[in-house]
Design a protein around this motif. Sequence first.
Motif, PDB file in Angstrom:
ATOM      1  N   GLY A 128      11.351 -32.730 -53.734  1.00 40.37           N
ATOM      2  CA  GLY A 128      10.146 -33.192 -54.085  1.00 40.37           C
ATOM      3  C   GLY A 128       8.826 -32.601 -53.676  1.00 40.37           C
ATOM      4  N   LEU A 129       7.762 -33.168 -53.397  1.00 43.58           N
ATOM      5  CA  LEU A 129       6.837 -32.065 -53.209  1.00 43.58           C
ATOM      6  C   LEU A 129       6.499 -31.931 -51.570  1.00 43.58           C
ATOM      7  N   ASP A 130       7.248 -32.751 -50.943  1.00 42.85           N
ATOM      8  CA  ASP A 130       7.324 -32.621 -49.427  1.00 42.85           C
ATOM      9  C   ASP A 130       8.286 -31.539 -49.107  1.00 42.85           C
ATOM     10  N   GLY A 131       9.302 -31.135 -49.981  1.00 40.35           N
ATOM     11  CA  GLY A 131      10.005 -29.993 -49.439  1.00 40.35           C
ATOM     12  C   GLY A 131      11.250 -30.428 -48.793  1.00 40.35           C
ATOM     13  N   LYS A 132      11.197 -31.563 -48.494  1.00 41.27           N
ATOM     14  CA  LYS A 132      12.571 -32.417 -47.483  1.00 41.27           C
ATOM     15  C   LYS A 132      13.417 -33.138 -48.371  1.00 41.27           C
ATOM     16  N   PHE A 133      14.594 -32.820 -48.423  1.00 47.04           N
ATOM     17  CA  PHE A 133      15.676 -33.807 -48.751  1.00 47.04           C
ATOM     18  C   PHE A 133      15.649 -35.076 -48.005  1.00 47.04           C
ATOM     19  N   GLY A 134      15.856 -35.921 -48.858  1.00 46.05           N
ATOM     20  CA  GLY A 134      16.297 -37.407 -48.120  1.00 46.05           C
ATOM     21  C   GLY A 134      17.574 -37.333 -47.587  1.00 46.05           C
ATOM     22  N   ARG A 135      17.951 -38.191 -46.432  1.00 45.67           N
ATOM     23  CA  ARG A 135      19.149 -38.184 -45.656  1.00 45.67           C
ATOM     24  C   ARG A 135      20.043 -38.403 -46.812  1.00 45.67           C
ATOM     25  N   GLU A 152      16.575 -46.018 -47.710  1.00 46.65           N
ATOM     26  CA  GLU A 152      15.948 -46.203 -46.362  1.00 46.65           C
ATOM     27  C   GLU A 152      15.077 -45.077 -45.694  1.00 46.65           C
ATOM     28  N   ASP A 153      15.429 -43.886 -46.206  1.00 49.05           N
ATOM     29  CA  ASP A 153      14.759 -42.731 -45.654  1.00 49.05           C
ATOM     30  C   ASP A 153      13.447 -42.391 -46.187  1.00 49.05           C
ATOM     31  N   PRO A 154      12.366 -42.627 -45.739  1.00 49.20           N
ATOM     32  CA  PRO A 154      11.242 -42.130 -46.645  1.00 49.20           C
ATOM     33  C   PRO A 154      10.849 -40.693 -46.966  1.00 49.20           C
ATOM     34  N   ASN A 155      11.747 -39.774 -46.237  1.00 47.98           N
ATOM     35  CA  ASN A 155      11.674 -38.389 -46.884  1.00 47.98           C
ATOM     36  C   ASN A 155      12.305 -38.447 -48.107  1.00 47.98           C
ATOM     37  N   GLY A 156      13.299 -39.421 -48.481  1.00 48.19           N
ATOM     38  CA  GLY A 156      13.854 -39.237 -50.097  1.00 48.19           C
ATOM     39  C   GLY A 156      12.913 -40.127 -51.128  1.00 48.19           C
ATOM     40  N   TRP A 157      12.112 -40.649 -50.859  1.00 51.99           N
ATOM     41  CA  TRP A 157      11.323 -41.491 -52.023  1.00 51.99           C
ATOM     42  C   TRP A 157      10.891 -40.646 -53.024  1.00 51.99           C
ATOM     43  N   ASP A 158      10.151 -39.479 -52.659  1.00 57.70           N
ATOM     44  CA  ASP A 158       9.842 -38.454 -53.642  1.00 57.70           C
ATOM     45  C   ASP A 158      11.044 -37.468 -54.256  1.00 57.70           C
ATOM     46  N   ASP A 159      12.147 -37.589 -53.825  1.00 59.61           N
ATOM     47  CA  ASP A 159      13.423 -36.895 -54.412  1.00 59.61           C
ATOM     48  C   ASP A 159      13.490 -37.408 -55.653  1.00 59.61           C
ATOM     49  N   PHE A 160      13.903 -36.516 -56.740  1.00 57.75           N
ATOM     50  CA  PHE A 160      14.434 -37.172 -57.869  1.00 57.75           C
ATOM     51  C   PHE A 160      15.511 -36.282 -58.627  1.00 57.75           C
ATOM     52  N   VAL A 161      16.272 -36.701 -59.449  1.00 59.14           N
ATOM     53  CA  VAL A 161      17.193 -36.004 -59.873  1.00 59.14           C
ATOM     54  C   VAL A 161      17.073 -35.788 -61.430  1.00 59.14           C
ATOM     55  N   SER A 162      17.326 -34.525 -61.777  1.00 59.40           N
ATOM     56  CA  SER A 162      17.273 -33.938 -63.132  1.00 59.40           C
ATOM     57  C   SER A 162      18.653 -33.358 -63.777  1.00 59.40           C
ATOM     58  N   PRO A 163      18.419 -33.775 -65.056  1.00 60.96           N
ATOM     59  CA  PRO A 163      19.838 -33.272 -65.803  1.00 60.96           C
ATOM     60  C   PRO A 163      19.991 -31.651 -65.957  1.00 60.96           C
ATOM     61  N   ILE A 164      18.745 -31.053 -65.924  1.00 62.85           N
ATOM     62  CA  ILE A 164      18.775 -29.598 -66.251  1.00 62.85           C
ATOM     63  C   ILE A 164      18.004 -28.873 -64.828  1.00 62.85           C
ATOM     64  N   LEU A 165      18.540 -27.589 -64.521  1.00 65.98           N
ATOM     65  CA  LEU A 165      18.136 -26.910 -63.510  1.00 65.98           C
ATOM     66  C   LEU A 165      16.995 -26.060 -63.957  1.00 65.98           C
ATOM     67  N   LYS A 166      15.738 -26.269 -63.073  1.00 65.01           N
ATOM     68  CA  LYS A 166      14.620 -25.700 -63.589  1.00 65.01           C
ATOM     69  C   LYS A 166      13.977 -24.857 -62.462  1.00 65.01           C
ATOM     70  N   LEU A 167      13.483 -23.737 -62.692  1.00 61.73           N
ATOM     71  CA  LEU A 167      13.210 -22.827 -61.508  1.00 61.73           C
ATOM     72  C   LEU A 167      11.985 -21.885 -62.071  1.00 61.73           C
ATOM     73  N   PRO A 168      11.293 -21.622 -60.887  1.00 61.43           N
ATOM     74  CA  PRO A 168      10.233 -20.566 -61.144  1.00 61.43           C
ATOM     75  C   PRO A 168      10.579 -19.224 -61.206  1.00 61.43           C
ATOM     76  N   VAL A 169      10.177 -18.172 -62.022  1.00 65.70           N
ATOM     77  CA  VAL A 169       9.926 -16.976 -62.290  1.00 65.70           C
ATOM     78  C   VAL A 169       9.825 -16.172 -60.917  1.00 65.70           C
ATOM     79  N   LEU A 170      10.344 -15.002 -60.684  1.00 64.57           N
ATOM     80  CA  LEU A 170      10.104 -14.257 -59.535  1.00 64.57           C
ATOM     81  C   LEU A 170       9.904 -15.069 -58.226  1.00 64.57           C
ATOM     82  N   GLU A 171      10.574 -16.098 -58.047  1.00 67.28           N
ATOM     83  CA  GLU A 171      10.436 -16.736 -56.663  1.00 67.28           C
ATOM     84  C   GLU A 171      11.886 -16.959 -56.375  1.00 67.28           C
TER      85      GLU A 171
END
Length: 298
Positions: A128-135, A152-171
């Motif tokens: 997610g946007l916070d860059g932190k994986f939930g527990r 129950e871990d708030p750090n994981g509330w913005d985590d999401f699961v995708s069926p495809i791998l999407k990445l930025p170029v040159l990063e």
Amino acid sequence: MPILAKTIVEYLGIPENFSEHGGSVDHLIDLVHWFMLALFVGWTGFFLLACWRFWRKRNPKASYHGVQNHVTTHLEVGVAIFEAVLLLGFAFPLWAERTDRFEDIQAQDPARVRVIGYQFGWNYHYPGLDGKFGRIDRHLVERAGDPCIDPEDPNGWDDFVSPILKLPVLEPAILQITSTDVIHGYAIVPMRIQQDAIPGTDIPMWFRPLKKLETSVVCAQLCGEGHGDMVGVMEVVGKGAYNTWLAEQSNAAYARNSKKAEEDSSAAGENDAPDEAAESTLGAGEEADKSAGGEATE
């Protein structure tokens, strides 16, 4: 000449390289195959020479004394030393250089993804946007490919699961490879990278995509009858498109998971209310009994 201009990698039909480190991998493949070709020519020549030299018509009577010198022993020792130099002098330093770069990659704010293999597919857990994986609690697994995020871990509330791998170029990107059932092998051929997916462990692998592309990822370990169909999708897109997609997915996940957490908290509070009322009534009754007992004593 056009024939010599091509590399062995191209002749082998391996897809074009799209990663920063892939050039060194292709170079190593070229060297290994040229070395194998030299060995093939050398040993084939020796075989033909031996066939001619010790042809039965040229030597009708067998020799029971054999070789009387130590040339062959010296040759065997020389080959062993040469192979040791190749291993110790080239392979180990190259591997050390590769592994030592991990700290540099971590300092470059890479895109991070957990890759979860299962029979027979791949799931991708983004922080997610916070860059932190939930527990991660692997005891919470409910289905194949479950990321096992602790709700129950708030750090994981913005985590999401995708069926495809999407990445930025040159990063730079760091993928943490794991599995929920058996050992798989996560391989991205255009990125010249592969890593075993072992249940119960998250093993990092890293690379930097150099061009935009859409390609397939495959399982490189025989994992069951559906192994051949265990193919996923990888997309490398522009950084702006990636950030937009990441924000949309992360915000939607946060809204969904935070609402569910609030509902669960409210439901738990409602369930606790009757218990608290019963405890209050029980306490008041006990105090009344004590008072009544004190009056009777008087």
